[in-house]
Design an enzyme around this catalytic site. Structure first.
Site, PDB file in Angstrom:
ATOM      1  N   ASP A  14     -39.711   4.849  36.600  1.00 20.67           N
ATOM      2  CA  ASP A  14     -38.438   5.488  36.971  1.00 20.67           C
ATOM      3  C   ASP A  14     -37.352   5.277  35.921  1.00 20.67           C
ATOM      4  O   ASP A  14     -36.688   6.227  35.510  1.00 20.67           O
ATOM      5  CB  ASP A  14     -37.928   4.942  38.315  1.00 20.67           C
ATOM      6  N   ARG A  95     -28.888  -9.411  41.793  1.00 17.78           N
ATOM      7  CA  ARG A  95     -28.104  -8.216  41.417  1.00 17.78           C
ATOM      8  C   ARG A  95     -26.788  -8.576  40.729  1.00 17.78           C
ATOM      9  O   ARG A  95     -26.429  -7.960  39.726  1.00 17.78           O
ATOM     10  CB  ARG A  95     -27.872  -7.308  42.629  1.00 17.78           C
ATOM     11  N   ASP A 124     -29.607  -2.623  47.249  1.00 15.79           N
ATOM     12  CA  ASP A 124     -29.404  -2.957  45.839  1.00 15.79           C
ATOM     13  C   ASP A 124     -28.369  -2.063  45.162  1.00 15.79           C
ATOM     14  O   ASP A 124     -27.594  -2.522  44.323  1.00 15.79           O
ATOM     15  CB  ASP A 124     -30.742  -2.915  45.090  1.00 15.79           C
ATOM     16  N   SER A 175     -42.987  -0.999  46.526  1.00 19.28           N
ATOM     17  CA  SER A 175     -41.795  -1.203  45.719  1.00 19.28           C
ATOM     18  C   SER A 175     -41.607  -2.705  45.626  1.00 19.28           C
ATOM     19  O   SER A 175     -41.487  -3.393  46.637  1.00 19.28           O
ATOM     20  CB  SER A 175     -40.589  -0.549  46.397  1.00 19.28           C
TER      21      SER A 175
END
Ligand code: ARG
Length: 416
Positions: A14, A95, A124, A175
């Site tokens: 991605d 994050r 996220d 994922s």
């Protein structure tokens, strides 16, 4: 001058496609930035080269492993942070540190915008964007998967048409997000919440049903932070890595929950966080020895609030900072050794010792040397129970006195 966009780059399909996709959609030059938070896997130099081969004008690697361990994982450990009493906030704490390095890259290269690969359904995206704009309000955020309609199928198609140096066939059904604090696995057949996770879901932990011989470990803490393991000095990063290996070998720290996301969705999440869960277990026990009772009680409330804030992407918020100050203060005497037995999926505390603890053998003992004056207990209970006794008397007066299960009065018939 051409506009510049810093992209949070993982090296996967991605974000590799996103480089060209963003350039085509905006005309901007893309600077790929990969942040090492101990995710392991591919060599970061390979990832850096792949970003350039996919069309990035610059590719930048930030080694944030020690910083992440020291400032983020250790703070989560001091808080015993478990979202919904279960999830050690693995992705949630990574994050903000990644965001910090993205902002640093944006400043270094003069970018106006930061891009990330999140979808519009998860936590996220919130964590990245709230962190980025808290640190640098002038920056814009875009998410090509969410904002520029970059679907998985389009990504595969784009990669093949443009001959991007990235595997499109090896599609992982899950994922996955991982760092040194743990690993999160979602989607695929796990979305049916009745399905049991299969073996291939796990990589940080071995099957706890077939454990090797038990492993005994002694963890030394100073002010809430592990500083030695079995007498050997360790940095926070080394402590987590070593415990990941040792607790992971025993299958400790597998978590399978349905979780409440900030965006209102309940989702099935599987985690493995062997080091984090073993360290939290040890740290909690050391706090039981060293924290005063009311302080410990209040800290649980603070930790819950801290955990929710961090889960919700508020790492850089003023409330989180204030709670950090409280949590840090509570750690002043959280020093000493915890001995644990790691075996078959469990980290069990078997011993504790602390020079700064509040455990007093002479107060606790039922043997010789008792220094607790039991005669004080009688008067203490008298006063402690007074308010409750008074209100029972009032209940009786108004016919609301205590009853048995069948409704008959407990005190009926008693002479008073
Ligand atoms: N649900 C977890 C969280 O919000 C894990 C997220 C993992 N991220 C991912 N892209 N797979 O913290």
């Amino acid at each position: 001058m051409t506009e510049k966009i810093v992209l949070a780059y993982s090296g996967g399909l991605d974000t590799s496609v996103a480089i060209g996709w963003i350039h085509d959609a905006t005309g901007a030059d893309v600077i790929a930035c990969a942040v090492d938070v101990g995710q392991g896997g591919e060599d970061l130099e390979v990832i850096r080269q792949r970003a350039l081969d996919c069309g990035a004008v610059e590719a930048y690697i930030a080694d944030a492993r020690d910083e992440f361990a020291e400032e983020y994982c250790m703070q989560a450990l001091k808080a015993n942070s478990l979202y919904m009493d279960a999830y050690p906030n693995v992705s949630a704490i990574s994050r903000p540190v990644i965001a910090k390095h993205l902002v640093a890259a944006a400043k270094k290269f003069g970018a106006t915008t930061v891009a990330h690969g999140c979808t519009g359904k998860g936590n996220d995206q919130v964590r990245f964007e709230v962190s980025i704009t808290s640190l640098a309000p002038e920056l814009n955020c875009i998410a090509p998967v969410r904002d520029l309609a970059l679907t998985r199928d389009k990504a595969i198609d784009y990669a093949e048409r443009n001959n991007l140096p990235i595997e499109t066939t090896k599609s992982n059904p899950f994922s996955i997000d991982q760092n040194v604090w743990g690993r999160a696995i979602e989607t695929g057949f796990l979305e049916d919440i009745w399905n049991e996770p299969t073996k291939d879901v796990y990589s940080y932990t071995d099957d706890p049903a077939f454990p090797p011989v038990a492993d005994e470990v002694v963890i030394t803490f100073e002010q809430g932070v592990p500083v030695a393991i079995d007498g050997e000095k360790v940095t926070p990063l080394q402590a987590i890595e070593q415990m990941n290996r040792r607790a992971g070998a025993q299958g400790i720290g597998r978590i399978d929950i349905v979780e409440d996301r900030l965006v209102g969705i309940k989702s099935r999440e599987v985690y493995e966080a062997p080091g984090a869960m073993a360290l939290i277990e040890a740290h909690k026990e050391l706090e039981r020895v060293t924290l005063e009772r009311e302080q410990a009680r209040f800290k649980r409330e603070v930790s819950d609030r801290w955990t929710d804030l961090v889960y919700d992407g508020q790492w850089f918020s003023p409330l989180k900072r204030s709670l950090d100050a409280f949590i840090d203060d509570t750690q002043r005497y959280v020093s000493g050794d915890i001995r644990m037995r790691l075996h078959g999926g469990r980290a069990t505390v078997t011993g504790r010792r602390s020079d700064s603890g509040l455990y007093d053998f002479n107060l606790a003992t039922y043997d010789e040397g008792d220094s607790f004056d039991q005669s004080n207990a009688k008067g203490f209970i008298e006063i402690y129970g007074l308010a409750s006794k008074q209100s029972t008397a009032r209940d009786e007066k108004f016919g609301n006195g205590p009853t048995f299960g069948d409704g008959s009065s407990l005190n009926a018939g008693s002479e008073s």
